[in-house]
Design an enzyme around this catalytic site. Sequence first.
Site, mmCIF file in Angstrom:
data_model
loop_
_atom_site.group_PDB
_atom_site.id
_atom_site.type_symbol
_atom_site.label_atom_id
_atom_site.label_comp_id
_atom_site.label_asym_id
_atom_site.label_seq_id
_atom_site.Cartn_x
_atom_site.Cartn_y
_atom_site.Cartn_z
ATOM 1 N N GLY A 10 -106.389 7.149 -23.167
ATOM 2 C CA GLY A 10 -106.497 5.701 -23.241
ATOM 3 C C GLY A 10 -105.479 4.963 -22.402
ATOM 4 C CG ASP A 117 -107.002 -1.721 -26.736
ATOM 5 O OD1 ASP A 117 -108.240 -1.618 -26.788
ATOM 6 O OD2 ASP A 117 -106.304 -1.053 -25.970
ATOM 7 C CG ASP A 118 -104.041 -3.662 -24.110
ATOM 8 O OD1 ASP A 118 -103.360 -3.935 -25.119
ATOM 9 O OD2 ASP A 118 -103.876 -2.635 -23.453
ATOM 10 C CG ASN A 217 -99.605 3.988 -27.339
ATOM 11 O OD1 ASN A 217 -100.510 4.518 -26.687
ATOM 12 N ND2 ASN A 217 -99.760 2.810 -27.925
ATOM 13 C CG ASP A 222 -99.976 3.339 -19.761
ATOM 14 O OD1 ASP A 222 -98.939 3.129 -20.446
ATOM 15 O OD2 ASP A 222 -101.114 3.078 -20.185
#
Length: 351
Positions: A10, A117-118, A217, A222
């Site tokens: 992800g 998300d995001d 996470n 990233d």
Amino acid sequence: MFPELGTIEGFYGIPWEWEARAAHVSALASHGYRFYLYAPKSDPFLRRRWSEPHPQAEQDALKKLADHCHAEGVRFGVGLSPYELYLDFDSAARDALARKLAELDALGIDDLAILFDDMRGDLPGLAEKQLEIIACVAERTKAGRLIVCPSYYTDDPVLDRFFGQRPEGYLDTLGKEIDPAIEIFWTGPLVCSREIDAAHITRVSETLQRKPFLWDNYPVNDGPRMSPFLHLRPFTGRAPDIAPLIAAHGVNPASQVMLSRIPMLTLEKLYESGKEASFAEAATQVTGRELATLLAEDLSLFQDKGLEAISESEKAALRNRYAAFSHPAASEIILWLDGYWRFTQEELMAQ
């Protein structure tokens, strides 16, 4: 009790290669990793262009990966991020969603994740709009397990700074109204949590009215802030007593597929023994003893100092050091030193 472990691909940035994904599944299947969720942020046909079908070559590759997972006894799933669908969920959007779900069903998916998300979240009626989408998906998908990632998937205020102040009662509404059979992702106290303990999970379970499906996470690296580092150390701060309190434990790996295996192997040991696993043991299993010894010696450079602080002379020496090995992990070290995975804020916003 040992929770179901899995990989959640992800992350932002350069995605893994198809053969590397299959090899990753095979390597970790015997270490408790029983599901693989394909959800790279770089796949536009799962995110900003979600309403368009994947090109046929991509569909074929996804089907091949699904078949490989099933041959290894691993669940295969896809994470769909219908970008800002909740802004205008009209009849045309419903039809587009139905077409996409049919495309994913044809792959033979076991798991489907709907990821909010995001994306911007400071909107009136956000929970109600998302509930409408979730209900629509639940009616149409053939996936055996449906998982939702809320817009606010952690207590971390960084989400409010980037995506707007979370609506009051947002998570309480989702927890109350989403079918109890549907799972909900949670990353812990922070987006990238150093510690996740039983007291935190118990409190979140009360809000979500179900066991949270942990989206971990680590060792993901990233984004502009983390891409200059390699996260290789063993898992810590995950108390084994959370095992019976979570639905499953999914790991968002690093951009470096081979190096990701080192910390990911240690999660199994942490749950088994309750103690931090050995870096040397995991690294040796992945790379062999000689290369693992070098990685241990350079671990602080990679994980603590990072690219911006490593001098050019140090980089040159490290390149020569790892060029002596033909192992894929050594190749990843060299590519990282060359800035292959450096990721800017502009690139992040484009995905």
